[in-house]
Design an enzyme around this catalytic site. Structure first.
Site, PDB file in Angstrom:
ATOM      1  N   GLU A  47      -3.446   4.365   1.915  1.00 36.24           N
ATOM      2  CA  GLU A  47      -2.145   3.688   1.909  1.00 36.24           C
ATOM      3  C   GLU A  47      -2.309   2.342   1.226  1.00 36.24           C
ATOM      4  O   GLU A  47      -3.363   1.699   1.343  1.00 36.24           O
ATOM      5  CB  GLU A  47      -1.665   3.468   3.352  1.00 36.24           C
ATOM      6  CG  GLU A  47      -0.396   2.627   3.398  1.00 36.24           C
ATOM      7  CD  GLU A  47       0.323   2.670   4.737  1.00 36.24           C
ATOM      8  OE1 GLU A  47      -0.347   2.952   5.745  1.00 36.24           O
ATOM      9  OE2 GLU A  47       1.537   2.418   4.762  1.00 36.24           O
ATOM     10  N   CYS A 243       3.325   3.890   6.590  1.00 37.07           N
ATOM     11  CA  CYS A 243       4.632   3.229   6.642  1.00 37.07           C
ATOM     12  C   CYS A 243       5.218   2.969   5.256  1.00 37.07           C
ATOM     13  O   CYS A 243       6.434   2.833   5.139  1.00 37.07           O
ATOM     14  CB  CYS A 243       4.516   1.929   7.417  1.00 37.07           C
ATOM     15  SG  CYS A 243       4.234   2.214   9.169  1.00 37.07           S
ATOM     16  N   ASN A 375       6.547  10.367   8.256  1.00 36.24           N
ATOM     17  CA  ASN A 375       5.275   9.799   8.729  1.00 36.24           C
ATOM     18  C   ASN A 375       5.360   9.671  10.237  1.00 36.24           C
ATOM     19  O   ASN A 375       5.357  10.665  10.942  1.00 36.24           O
ATOM     20  CB  ASN A 375       4.999   8.474   8.014  1.00 36.24           C
ATOM     21  CG  ASN A 375       3.791   7.745   8.567  1.00 36.24           C
ATOM     22  OD1 ASN A 375       2.749   8.354   8.771  1.00 36.24           O
ATOM     23  ND2 ASN A 375       3.916   6.463   8.835  1.00 36.24           N
ATOM     24  N   GLU A 376       5.458   8.463  10.739  1.00 34.57           N
ATOM     25  CA  GLU A 376       5.547   8.273  12.198  1.00 34.57           C
ATOM     26  C   GLU A 376       7.015   8.227  12.592  1.00 34.57           C
ATOM     27  O   GLU A 376       7.575   7.166  12.805  1.00 34.57           O
ATOM     28  CB  GLU A 376       4.854   6.976  12.599  1.00 34.57           C
ATOM     29  CG  GLU A 376       3.356   7.089  12.569  1.00 34.57           C
ATOM     30  CD  GLU A 376       2.651   5.832  13.046  1.00 34.57           C
ATOM     31  OE1 GLU A 376       3.304   4.778  13.197  1.00 34.57           O
ATOM     32  OE2 GLU A 376       1.427   5.912  13.254  1.00 34.57           O
TER      33      GLU A 376
HETATM   34  O1  AHR Z   1      -2.543   2.826   9.035  1.00 36.90           O
HETATM   35  C1  AHR Z   1      -1.677   1.773   9.243  1.00 36.90           C
HETATM   36  C2  AHR Z   1      -0.313   2.227   9.727  1.00 36.90           C
HETATM   37  O2  AHR Z   1      -0.436   2.774  11.008  1.00 36.90           O
HETATM   38  C3  AHR Z   1       0.355   3.319   8.954  1.00 36.90           C
HETATM   39  O3  AHR Z   1       1.056   2.850   7.870  1.00 36.90           O
HETATM   40  C4  AHR Z   1       1.283   3.932   9.940  1.00 36.90           C
HETATM   41  O4  AHR Z   1       1.484   5.307   9.732  1.00 36.90           O
HETATM   42  C5  AHR Z   1       0.652   3.623  11.269  1.00 36.90           C
HETATM   43  O5  AHR Z   1       1.540   2.976  12.096  1.00 36.90           O
END
Ligand code: AHR
Length: 656
Positions: A47, A243, A375-376
């Site tokens: 990321e 994120c 994602n989350e």
């Molecule tokens: O890895 C850091 C963050 O942790 C990522 O962007 C997210 O998916 C999680 O909250």
């Protein structure tokens, strides 16, 4: 059945302590091949966080090379007569600068770029400078491109290398040259200096890359960082977040279509980590998209990992925003997913996105097999949006595996709600995330032993041990990760892939720690967690072997003295590989009781990862303080094995 009792002359710790210790008996059924271990089992998750992309893995050294930051000269110091223009040759990056000689003959005109926390220059290295330029009023323009050491303490000249560029066309053209650097500088800068006799000149997309990028790629990657990824031998590569996929608002979500095609015309995107924490604020954190989806797919291929892109499901980061795409207006988002599959796998003669890929230099498909949507995410707003993605992807691409999400938590309300929803939607895998403390990791050794084997498989897509109060990469965190991974390995029938997170952090630009690899502008170091990942990936074997103690998995339970263990068979190397983690403060002894063909005890490869203190860690100053140590050991039947306190050990036995 043979009883193998091995003594550890394993050294590092005096073996006296085992005198009264109880020997733990591990039963390993080496004649009973369990689940085949997927190639994807241990992978990486990238990321653009902690300046992982721009300023990190992406080789570009110039910050704001296209003058598209909201403050257009951010990262640049301009002097003399420099004017910003906005009708440049690249539609989605319209800004550029016009440099003219100052009226006062003695004054200079130019620009100086600060890079990302400075520019790292290596002694003797070649740098590729390029710029789009024209002389708007005709005539001839001349300027110097200089690699600068701004240190006022230095006695040498400021520039470590320079080239002179002559521009004499009224049409926009790309100019390129190589500049050799005379010295090592950690925090250099880059200067454009207009000659006093020059005609006015327009400059756009001012770029500087090390010539020696990973695999020599154009628009390539910083070599030492990409090589560190290759050396992890990842089976799967999840990108581009995290994120950043969601965006702080939908508008700043990662949009892959903006990240492909000519780099000069990829629009800037805000980085979601720019303003996440006010105690670690980085107002200059944007995504140039120079490291885009083509480059991610190319890297997957180069490091031998299955690409696993993640796309927005139409929900901005739910921690920060209620900015959701209405369900009846999701089609553009779904089209992004369908078009991405074509970009990766399609026929350039039939599909415009496949043609983009071919035009960028990769006519052959990338052979995409997985796609993650969201994602989350959590709550009913997620499944209701995921559903139409699943329906349309399934209808058109039945062989693509779809990855859903169990939300941000390892357990609890969000997780309990989402798993049944993911089952209903029949996704192939569910992405689980757990950034948890040592207490959680200590008790999580059986997490997957009793998971339902029906329905979707598990992708442990983000995890790391965050030691309470001290969220850094101390050895102890890595030890708990190693312990936890015996559980992943033992349950490879349900857990099909796992990726530690995050991957990279610039020592001056981090928002989140711990991370696997840290770097500054010229150096990097691998953390203990990195080595744990590497030891698993390079010893993943081909089949799970049942390993138990008194009939139970060795998972750090109350009567197991902090021991965790798992075993695999590698049919290609004909080896039995046993991983043992001792999370206790005492040395522990164990013996292997195996059923199956005899093993060669005369040549056992033993690798240990241990530290002199639980809080010890690697650093830029001491990058190899804690590294795996390997030795070939010779044992006899009847020997005992000992594993020192707080140690991760991998033992590789050849078949006789
Ligand atoms: O890895 C850091 C963050 O942790 C990522 O962007 C997210 O998916 C999680 O909250």
């Amino acid at each position: 059945m043979g009883l193998l009792k091995y003594i550890a002359s394993l050294t590092l710790v005096a073996s006296v302590a085992i005198g009264n210790a109880q020997t733990h008996v591990f039963d390993v059924k080496t004649n009973k091949l369990g689940t085949e271990i997927p190639q994807t089992m241990y992978g990486i998750f990238f990321e653009d966080i902690n300046y992982g992309a721009d300023g990190g893995l992406y080789g570009e050294l110039i910050k704001n090379r296209s003058f598209e930051f909201p403050q257009n000269l951010m990262g640049w110091m301009s002097f003399g007569d420099v004017k910003l223009q906005d009708d440049g040759p690249f539609e989605r990056c319209p800004h550029y600068v016009r440099l003219s000689v100052c009226k006062e003959a003695s004054k200079w005109t130019g620009l100086q770029n600060e890079g990302y926390f400075g520019i790292g220059y290596l002694k003797g290295a070649d740098y590729r400078f390029s710029v789009w330029a024209r002389v708007p009023n005709g005539g001839t323009a001349q300027f110097k491109a200089q690699l600068i050491d701004p240190s006022t303490m230095s006695e040498r000249q400021q520039y470590l290398g320079e080239a002179t560029i002559t521009v004499n066309s009224k049409e926009w053209k790309k100019y390129e040259c190589t500049i050799k650097c005379a010295d090592l500088v950690e925090k250099g800068s880059f200067r454009i200096l207009l000659d006093h006799s020059s005609s006015p000149v327009d400059l756009e997309h001012i770029s500087l890359f090390p010539k020696d990028t990973y695999k020599g790629d154009d628009n390539g990657l910083r070599k030492d960082l990409a090589e560190a990824l290759e050396q992890l031998h990842p089976g799967v590569f999840r990108f581009p977040g995290g994120c950043v996929v969601e965006g702080a608002e939908l508008e700043s979500r990662y949009q892959w279509k903006n990240s492909v095609g000519p780099v000069e015309n990829r629009p800037l995107n805000e980085n979601r980590w720019l303003h996440s924490f006010d105690n670690r604020l980085f107002p200059d954190y944007f995504q140039s998209y120079g490291l885009g989806f083509y480059e991610y797919f190319r890297l997957s291929e180069e490091i031998g990992a299955e690409p696993l892109p993640v796309l927005s499901v139409g929900l901005a980061c739910q921690y920060q925003s209620k900015n959701h795409q209405p369900v009846d207006q999701l089609q553009p988002y779904i089209d992004d997913a369908l078009d991405l599959i074509e970009f990766a796998n399609g026929d350039p003669a039939q599909n415009k996105w496949a043609k983009v890929r071919a035009d960028m230099g990769h006519p052959a498909p990338f052979n995409l097999k997985y796609i993650a949507i969201g994602n989350e995410q959590w709550g009913p707003e997620f499944p209701v949006r995921l559903k139409p993605f699943v329906e349309q992807i399934r209808a058109k691409y039945p062989n693509i595996q779809i990855i859903g999400s169990a939300g941000p938590d390892s357990e609890g309300e969000k997780y309990d709600y989402l798993w049944p929803e993911m089952r209903k939607l029949k996704v192939d895998l569910v992405d689980e995330h757990f950034y948890r403390n040592e207490a959680w990791f200590r008790q999580a050794g059986n997490r997957y032993d009793n998971y339902s084997r029906k329905g979707p498989k598990v992708f442990a897509g983000e995890y790391a041990c965050h030691i309470d109060g001290k969220k850094w990469n101390q050895f102890q965190a890595a030890l708990f990760e190693a312990a936890f991974m015996t559980n992943l390995e033992r349950n490879a029938d349900i857990v099909r892939m796992a990726t530690y997170a995050p991957l990279f952090a610039h020592v001056e630009g981090w928002q989140w720690r711990p991370d696997a690899i840290w770097f500054n502008n010229t150096q990097k170091f691998n953390t203990c967690s990195y080595y744990v990942q590497q030891l698993y990936a390079t010893n993943k074997g081909t089949h799970v072997l049942p390993l138990t103690m008194k009939g139970k998995p060795v998972a750090g339970n109350a009567d197991q003295d902090g021991l965790f263990a798992s075993a695999v068979y590698d049919k290609n190397q004909q080896m039995v590989i046993v991983k043992v983690v001792n999370t206790s403060d005492k040395e522990q002894s164990f013996l292997l009781q195996q059923q199956g063909k005899p093993l060669d005890l005369g040549k056992v490869e033993v690798t240990t990862l241990m530290a002199d203190h639980p809080e010890a860690e690697n650093s830029l100053d001491n990058p190899t303080r804690i590294v795996p140590v390997s030795a070939v050991k010779s044992y006899k039947m009847g020997d005992d094995l000992a594993i020192p306190a707080n140690t991760f050990m991998v033992l590789k036995f050849h078949r006789k």
